[in-house]
Design a protein around this motif. Structure first.
Motif, PDB file in Angstrom:
ATOM      1  N   PHE A  11       0.838  -1.196   0.000  1.00  0.00           N
ATOM      2  CA  PHE A  11       0.000   0.000   0.000  1.00  0.00           C
ATOM      3  C   PHE A  11       0.874   1.247   0.000  1.00  0.00           C
ATOM      4  CE2 PHE A  11      -2.779  -3.196   1.979  1.00  0.00           C
ATOM      5  CZ  PHE A  11      -3.906  -3.068   1.180  1.00  0.00           C
ATOM      6  N   ALA A  12       1.970   1.200   0.761  1.00  0.00           N
ATOM      7  CA  ALA A  12       2.896   2.330   0.802  1.00  0.00           C
ATOM      8  C   ALA A  12       3.619   2.501  -0.534  1.00  0.00           C
ATOM      9  CB  ALA A  12       3.912   2.142   1.927  1.00  0.00           C
ATOM     10  N   THR A  13       3.930   1.375  -1.204  1.00  0.00           N
ATOM     11  CA  THR A  13       4.554   1.448  -2.526  1.00  0.00           C
ATOM     12  C   THR A  13       3.642   2.175  -3.504  1.00  0.00           C
ATOM     13  OG1 THR A  13       5.716  -0.650  -2.160  1.00  0.00           O
ATOM     14  CG2 THR A  13       5.487   0.080  -4.438  1.00  0.00           C
ATOM     15  N   LEU A  14       2.364   1.856  -3.483  1.00  0.00           N
ATOM     16  CA  LEU A  14       1.388   2.499  -4.356  1.00  0.00           C
ATOM     17  C   LEU A  14       1.294   3.987  -4.050  1.00  0.00           C
ATOM     18  CD1 LEU A  14      -0.796   2.161  -6.524  1.00  0.00           C
ATOM     19  CD2 LEU A  14      -2.408   1.581  -4.693  1.00  0.00           C
ATOM     20  N   ARG A  15       1.244   4.336  -2.787  1.00  0.00           N
ATOM     21  CA  ARG A  15       1.204   5.754  -2.388  1.00  0.00           C
ATOM     22  C   ARG A  15       2.428   6.499  -2.890  1.00  0.00           C
ATOM     23  NH1 ARG A  15       2.735   6.605   3.627  1.00  0.00           N
ATOM     24  NH2 ARG A  15       4.656   5.918   2.608  1.00  0.00           N
ATOM     25  N   ASN A  16       3.591   5.899  -2.684  1.00  0.00           N
ATOM     26  CA  ASN A  16       4.843   6.575  -3.029  1.00  0.00           C
ATOM     27  C   ASN A  16       5.018   6.759  -4.533  1.00  0.00           C
ATOM     28  OD1 ASN A  16       5.295   6.450  -0.298  1.00  0.00           O
ATOM     29  ND2 ASN A  16       6.945   4.953  -0.401  1.00  0.00           N
ATOM     30  N   ALA A  17       4.338   5.932  -5.326  1.00  0.00           N
ATOM     31  CA  ALA A  17       4.479   6.010  -6.778  1.00  0.00           C
ATOM     32  C   ALA A  17       4.003   7.348  -7.335  1.00  0.00           C
ATOM     33  CB  ALA A  17       3.710   4.867  -7.448  1.00  0.00           C
ATOM     34  N   ARG A  18       3.047   7.976  -6.649  1.00  0.00           N
ATOM     35  CA  ARG A  18       2.519   9.249  -7.121  1.00  0.00           C
ATOM     36  C   ARG A  18       2.777  10.399  -6.167  1.00  0.00           C
ATOM     37  NH1 ARG A  18      -1.657   9.130 -11.043  1.00  0.00           N
ATOM     38  NH2 ARG A  18      -1.749  11.379 -10.698  1.00  0.00           N
ATOM     39  N   GLY A  19       3.365  10.099  -4.995  1.00  0.00           N
ATOM     40  CA  GLY A  19       3.488  11.154  -4.003  1.00  0.00           C
ATOM     41  C   GLY A  19       2.149  11.381  -3.325  1.00  0.00           C
ATOM     42  N   GLY A  20       2.088  12.342  -2.453  1.00  0.00           N
ATOM     43  CA  GLY A  20       0.840  12.616  -1.764  1.00  0.00           C
ATOM     44  C   GLY A  20       0.515  11.532  -0.745  1.00  0.00           C
ATOM     45  N   ASN A  21      -0.759  11.346  -0.480  1.00  0.00           N
ATOM     46  CA  ASN A  21      -1.173  10.422   0.577  1.00  0.00           C
ATOM     47  C   ASN A  21      -2.343   9.564   0.137  1.00  0.00           C
ATOM     48  OD1 ASN A  21      -0.885   9.336   3.209  1.00  0.00           O
ATOM     49  ND2 ASN A  21      -2.654  10.533   3.903  1.00  0.00           N
ATOM     50  N   ASN A  22      -2.279   9.049  -1.080  1.00  0.00           N
ATOM     51  CA  ASN A  22      -3.331   8.192  -1.611  1.00  0.00           C
ATOM     52  C   ASN A  22      -2.706   6.918  -2.162  1.00  0.00           C
ATOM     53  OD1 ASN A  22      -5.825   7.331  -2.458  1.00  0.00           O
ATOM     54  ND2 ASN A  22      -5.780   8.471  -4.387  1.00  0.00           N
ATOM     55  N   PRO A  23      -2.991   5.761  -1.535  1.00  0.00           N
ATOM     56  CA  PRO A  23      -3.910   5.547  -0.410  1.00  0.00           C
ATOM     57  C   PRO A  23      -3.331   6.051   0.919  1.00  0.00           C
ATOM     58  CG  PRO A  23      -2.806   3.502  -0.941  1.00  0.00           C
ATOM     59  CD  PRO A  23      -2.407   4.478  -2.003  1.00  0.00           C
ATOM     60  N   ASP A  24      -4.224   6.426   1.805  1.00  0.00           N
ATOM     61  CA  ASP A  24      -3.872   6.882   3.143  1.00  0.00           C
ATOM     62  C   ASP A  24      -3.522   5.659   3.987  1.00  0.00           C
ATOM     63  OD1 ASP A  24      -3.940   7.647   5.858  1.00  0.00           O
ATOM     64  OD2 ASP A  24      -5.452   9.186   5.492  1.00  0.00           O
ATOM     65  N   LEU A  25      -2.255   5.514   4.316  1.00  0.00           N
ATOM     66  CA  LEU A  25      -1.788   4.305   4.992  1.00  0.00           C
ATOM     67  C   LEU A  25      -2.427   4.124   6.359  1.00  0.00           C
ATOM     68  CD1 LEU A  25       0.157   2.037   4.245  1.00  0.00           C
ATOM     69  CD2 LEU A  25       1.932   3.212   5.531  1.00  0.00           C
TER      70      LEU A  25
END
Length: 237
Positions: A11-25
């Motif tokens: 989930f954190a990998t997905l968030r980091n791919a675009r920056g920001g906080n989506n998904p919210d871990l």
């Protein structure tokens, strides 16, 4: 009862791919627990390619079940454990550059190092698990260095499961019983999924915990997160 600990790295990998906080871990963790997870696992690597150090501390405020932090026990990791004081620290022998955990500890070769590290972690009041291959001598070594639990590295089991599941499980069941006889708890993780998890549980009924991330997240893309967690929990009955 065997607990399901959801590894939220992906989930954190997905968030980091675009920056920001989506998904919210933090919301992911709340939802995983609401949907039935009995634990949350994170692996904060030095390059922070998925879970960051800030995530580790922020999630400490959110997790209401068992918090498991895994990683290589260098000084950075040990300081995180001493400050966060999770329920469990899982020691993994992987260097920073590897893509994912790919081997268990040689508890004989690294006996003195592990003894010192485990003693230090226990001073913080944290349970210690060692990521390990199903090799009897290394299981005995885990008990000798003071581990509370082992986490069986199950990639070999998962790889062989479809061709010969009885042979695939044999060394795992034998070493799990050895660990139990030596007074240690038994966890398992790596490449476990909805196809191979139930048989693992059948053959090692006293499993304390399984840690699952990648497969569960992949299933959640099709099945939804709540449904996926519930399906994994049903494999552990």
């Amino acid at each position: 009862m065997t607990k399901l600990s959801v590894n939220v790295n992906k989930f954190a990998t997905l968030r980091n791919a675009r920056g920001g906080n989506n998904p919210d871990l933090e919301q992911v963790v709340r939802d995983c627990e609401k949907f039935g997870a009995e634990g949350i696992t994170v692996h904060p690597r030095p390059d922070e390619r998925h879970i960051t150090t800030d995530d580790v501390f922020n999630l400490k405020k959110v997790v209401t079940t068992e918090y498991n932090i895994e990683g290589y026990p260098d000084e950075r990791f040990l300081k995180i454990i001493e400050e966060v004081k999770p329920a469990q620290a899982t020691l993994v022998p992987d260097p920073p550059e590897v893509l994912t955990s790919n081997a268990g500890w040689d508890t004989i070769e690294h006996e003195e190092f592990l003894k010192e590290v485990i003693a230090r972690i226990k001073l913080a009041g944290v349970r210690v698990s060692i990521f390990i291959d199903p090799i009897p001598e290394r299981i005995e070594g885990a008990a000798k260095v003071g581990a509370d639990r082992i986490e069986l590295y199950t990639e070999a089991y998962a790889s062989q499961y479809h061709s010969d599941r009885e042979d695939a499980i044999r060394s795992y069941a034998n070493t799990a019983r050895l660990a139990k006889d030596l007074g240690m708890g038994v966890n398992a993780g790596h490449d476990l999924d909805l196809k191979n998890l139930h048989y693992l549980k059948q053959q090692i009924p006293f499993l304390d915990e399984v840690s699952i991330g990648h497969a569960l997240v992949c299933d959640a893309l099709y099945l939804g997160l709540e449904n996926s967690i519930q399906r994994y929990k049903r494999q552990l009955v």
